[in-house]
Design a protein around this motif. Structure first.
Motif, PDB file in Angstrom:
ATOM      1  N   LEU A   1      19.652  43.373  44.859  1.00 58.36           N
ATOM      2  CA  LEU A   1      20.780  42.622  44.314  1.00 58.36           C
ATOM      3  C   LEU A   1      21.913  42.562  45.329  1.00 58.36           C
ATOM      4  CD1 LEU A   1      21.017  44.118  40.706  1.00 58.36           C
ATOM      5  CD2 LEU A   1      20.214  41.867  41.326  1.00 58.36           C
ATOM      6  N   PRO A   2      22.671  41.479  45.332  1.00 54.49           N
ATOM      7  CA  PRO A   2      23.832  41.405  46.227  1.00 54.49           C
ATOM      8  C   PRO A   2      24.921  42.365  45.757  1.00 54.49           C
ATOM      9  CG  PRO A   2      23.728  39.486  44.804  1.00 54.49           C
ATOM     10  CD  PRO A   2      22.481  40.273  44.557  1.00 54.49           C
ATOM     11  N   PRO A   3      25.822  42.743  46.644  1.00 54.62           N
ATOM     12  CA  PRO A   3      26.892  43.666  46.255  1.00 54.62           C
ATOM     13  C   PRO A   3      27.806  43.059  45.186  1.00 54.62           C
ATOM     14  CG  PRO A   3      26.915  43.276  48.632  1.00 54.62           C
ATOM     15  CD  PRO A   3      25.888  42.375  48.040  1.00 54.62           C
ATOM     16  N   CYS A   4      28.375  43.933  44.373  1.00 53.66           N
ATOM     17  CA  CYS A   4      29.354  43.513  43.366  1.00 53.66           C
ATOM     18  C   CYS A   4      30.708  43.334  44.017  1.00 53.66           C
ATOM     19  CB  CYS A   4      29.501  44.588  42.286  1.00 53.66           C
ATOM     20  SG  CYS A   4      28.142  44.684  41.143  1.00 53.66           S
ATOM     21  N   VAL A   5      31.517  42.484  43.416  1.00 58.46           N
ATOM     22  CA  VAL A   5      32.895  42.308  43.872  1.00 58.46           C
ATOM     23  C   VAL A   5      33.807  43.131  42.972  1.00 58.46           C
ATOM     24  CG1 VAL A   5      32.508  40.026  44.855  1.00 58.46           C
ATOM     25  CG2 VAL A   5      33.186  40.228  42.477  1.00 58.46           C
ATOM     26  N   PRO A   6      34.874  43.711  43.513  1.00 61.10           N
ATOM     27  CA  PRO A   6      35.801  44.457  42.655  1.00 61.10           C
ATOM     28  C   PRO A   6      36.611  43.508  41.779  1.00 61.10           C
ATOM     29  CG  PRO A   6      36.611  44.428  44.901  1.00 61.10           C
ATOM     30  CD  PRO A   6      35.258  43.768  44.914  1.00 61.10           C
ATOM     31  N   TYR A   7      37.062  44.020  40.667  1.00 62.41           N
ATOM     32  CA  TYR A   7      37.904  43.266  39.733  1.00 62.41           C
ATOM     33  C   TYR A   7      39.340  43.687  39.990  1.00 62.41           C
ATOM     34  CZ  TYR A   7      39.377  41.186  35.318  1.00 62.41           C
ATOM     35  OH  TYR A   7      39.967  40.400  34.369  1.00 62.41           O
ATOM     36  N   LEU A   8      40.197  42.732  40.331  1.00 64.82           N
ATOM     37  CA  LEU A   8      41.580  43.045  40.681  1.00 64.82           C
ATOM     38  C   LEU A   8      42.537  42.521  39.608  1.00 64.82           C
ATOM     39  CD1 LEU A   8      41.290  42.222  44.466  1.00 64.82           C
ATOM     40  CD2 LEU A   8      41.151  44.448  43.357  1.00 64.82           C
ATOM     41  N   PRO A   9      43.764  43.026  39.574  1.00 65.49           N
ATOM     42  CA  PRO A   9      44.704  42.624  38.516  1.00 65.49           C
ATOM     43  C   PRO A   9      44.870  41.113  38.371  1.00 65.49           C
ATOM     44  CG  PRO A   9      45.619  44.464  39.747  1.00 65.49           C
ATOM     45  CD  PRO A   9      44.352  44.036  40.460  1.00 65.49           C
ATOM     46  N   HIS A  10      44.885  40.372  39.470  1.00 63.90           N
ATOM     47  CA  HIS A  10      45.078  38.920  39.355  1.00 63.90           C
ATOM     48  C   HIS A  10      43.859  38.226  38.745  1.00 63.90           C
ATOM     49  CE1 HIS A  10      43.229  39.274  43.380  1.00 63.90           C
ATOM     50  NE2 HIS A  10      42.643  38.152  43.051  1.00 63.90           N
ATOM     51  N   ASP A  11      42.736  38.927  38.599  1.00 63.71           N
ATOM     52  CA  ASP A  11      41.554  38.344  37.971  1.00 63.71           C
ATOM     53  C   ASP A  11      41.699  38.237  36.456  1.00 63.71           C
ATOM     54  OD1 ASP A  11      40.252  38.013  40.417  1.00 63.71           O
ATOM     55  OD2 ASP A  11      39.473  40.057  40.357  1.00 63.71           O
ATOM     56  N   ASN A  12      42.793  38.763  35.907  1.00 61.72           N
ATOM     57  CA  ASN A  12      43.073  38.611  34.482  1.00 61.72           C
ATOM     58  C   ASN A  12      43.596  37.224  34.141  1.00 61.72           C
ATOM     59  OD1 ASN A  12      42.516  41.178  33.157  1.00 61.72           O
ATOM     60  ND2 ASN A  12      44.070  41.999  34.539  1.00 61.72           N
ATOM     61  N   ALA A  13      43.897  36.439  35.152  1.00 62.96           N
ATOM     62  CA  ALA A  13      44.435  35.091  34.929  1.00 62.96           C
ATOM     63  C   ALA A  13      43.438  34.259  34.131  1.00 62.96           C
ATOM     64  CB  ALA A  13      44.725  34.419  36.263  1.00 62.96           C
ATOM     65  N   SER A  14      43.950  33.296  33.434  1.00 66.30           N
ATOM     66  CA  SER A  14      43.102  32.375  32.690  1.00 66.30           C
ATOM     67  C   SER A  14      42.111  31.727  33.653  1.00 66.30           C
ATOM     68  CB  SER A  14      43.970  31.298  32.043  1.00 66.30           C
ATOM     69  OG  SER A  14      43.165  30.236  31.584  1.00 66.30           O
ATOM     70  N   THR A  15      40.864  31.645  33.236  1.00 63.98           N
ATOM     71  CA  THR A  15      39.843  31.070  34.111  1.00 63.98           C
ATOM     72  C   THR A  15      40.097  29.592  34.378  1.00 63.98           C
ATOM     73  OG1 THR A  15      38.412  30.708  32.201  1.00 63.98           O
ATOM     74  CG2 THR A  15      38.066  32.722  33.478  1.00 63.98           C
ATOM     75  N   THR A  16      40.844  28.924  33.504  1.00 64.09           N
ATOM     76  CA  THR A  16      41.168  27.524  33.765  1.00 64.09           C
ATOM     77  C   THR A  16      42.337  27.412  34.737  1.00 64.09           C
ATOM     78  OG1 THR A  16      42.579  27.453  31.804  1.00 64.09           O
ATOM     79  CG2 THR A  16      40.313  26.700  31.543  1.00 64.09           C
ATOM     80  N   ALA A  17      43.203  28.425  34.762  1.00 70.26           N
ATOM     81  CA  ALA A  17      44.365  28.398  35.643  1.00 70.26           C
ATOM     82  C   ALA A  17      44.025  28.861  37.059  1.00 70.26           C
ATOM     83  CB  ALA A  17      45.477  29.273  35.069  1.00 70.26           C
ATOM     84  N   ASP A  18      43.044  29.733  37.192  1.00 69.58           N
ATOM     85  CA  ASP A  18      42.714  30.300  38.499  1.00 69.58           C
ATOM     86  C   ASP A  18      41.205  30.294  38.714  1.00 69.58           C
ATOM     87  OD1 ASP A  18      42.442  31.700  40.842  1.00 69.58           O
ATOM     88  OD2 ASP A  18      43.482  33.493  40.158  1.00 69.58           O
ATOM     89  N   PRO A  19      40.703  29.349  39.503  1.00 72.36           N
ATOM     90  CA  PRO A  19      39.264  29.284  39.726  1.00 72.36           C
ATOM     91  C   PRO A  19      38.709  30.514  40.436  1.00 72.36           C
ATOM     92  CG  PRO A  19      40.421  27.538  40.942  1.00 72.36           C
ATOM     93  CD  PRO A  19      41.436  28.273  40.139  1.00 72.36           C
ATOM     94  N   THR A  20      39.538  31.209  41.211  1.00 69.39           N
ATOM     95  CA  THR A  20      39.075  32.431  41.876  1.00 69.39           C
ATOM     96  C   THR A  20      38.774  33.507  40.839  1.00 69.39           C
ATOM     97  OG1 THR A  20      40.405  31.898  43.809  1.00 69.39           O
ATOM     98  CG2 THR A  20      39.650  34.166  43.610  1.00 69.39           C
ATOM     99  N   ALA A  21      39.647  33.642  39.843  1.00 73.11           N
ATOM    100  CA  ALA A  21      39.417  34.614  38.773  1.00 73.11           C
ATOM    101  C   ALA A  21      38.131  34.274  38.031  1.00 73.11           C
ATOM    102  CB  ALA A  21      40.602  34.648  37.813  1.00 73.11           C
TER     103      ALA A  21
END
Length: 82
Positions: A1-21
């Motif tokens: 499996l590929p490595p996991c990415v960490p979850y950072l505080p800015h990833d709490n943003a609405s998925t429609t507002a932030d495509p990176t999140a």
């Protein structure tokens, strides 16, 4: 499996507002879905030896906002000491 990415505080943003999140959540979801579909020996091998998985879970549990957290960024660990 590929490595996991960490979850950072800015990833709490609405998925429609932030495509990176949305991408981070999607990657974590795909990785954990694959992990949960594994047979038990493979699953435990990854859990025991995959540092990126441990980091992703640790950061998710640390930074993911829960419904009872409210909207404020208030400080501290909460609690009503007594």
């Amino acid at each position: 499996l590929p490595p996991c990415v960490p979850y950072l505080p800015h990833d709490n943003a609405s998925t429609t507002a932030d495509p990176t999140a949305a991408a981070v959540v999607g990657l974590l979801n795909a990785r954990l879905t694959s992990l949960l579909a594994m047979r038990a020996p493979e699953f435990w091998q990854h859990v025991a030896h995959d540092a990126s998985l441990r980091r992703a879970l640790d950061t998710y549990l640390q930074f993911r906002r829960r419904p009872h957290d409210g909207d404020g960024g208030g400080g501290g660990g909460g609690g009503r000491g007594g």
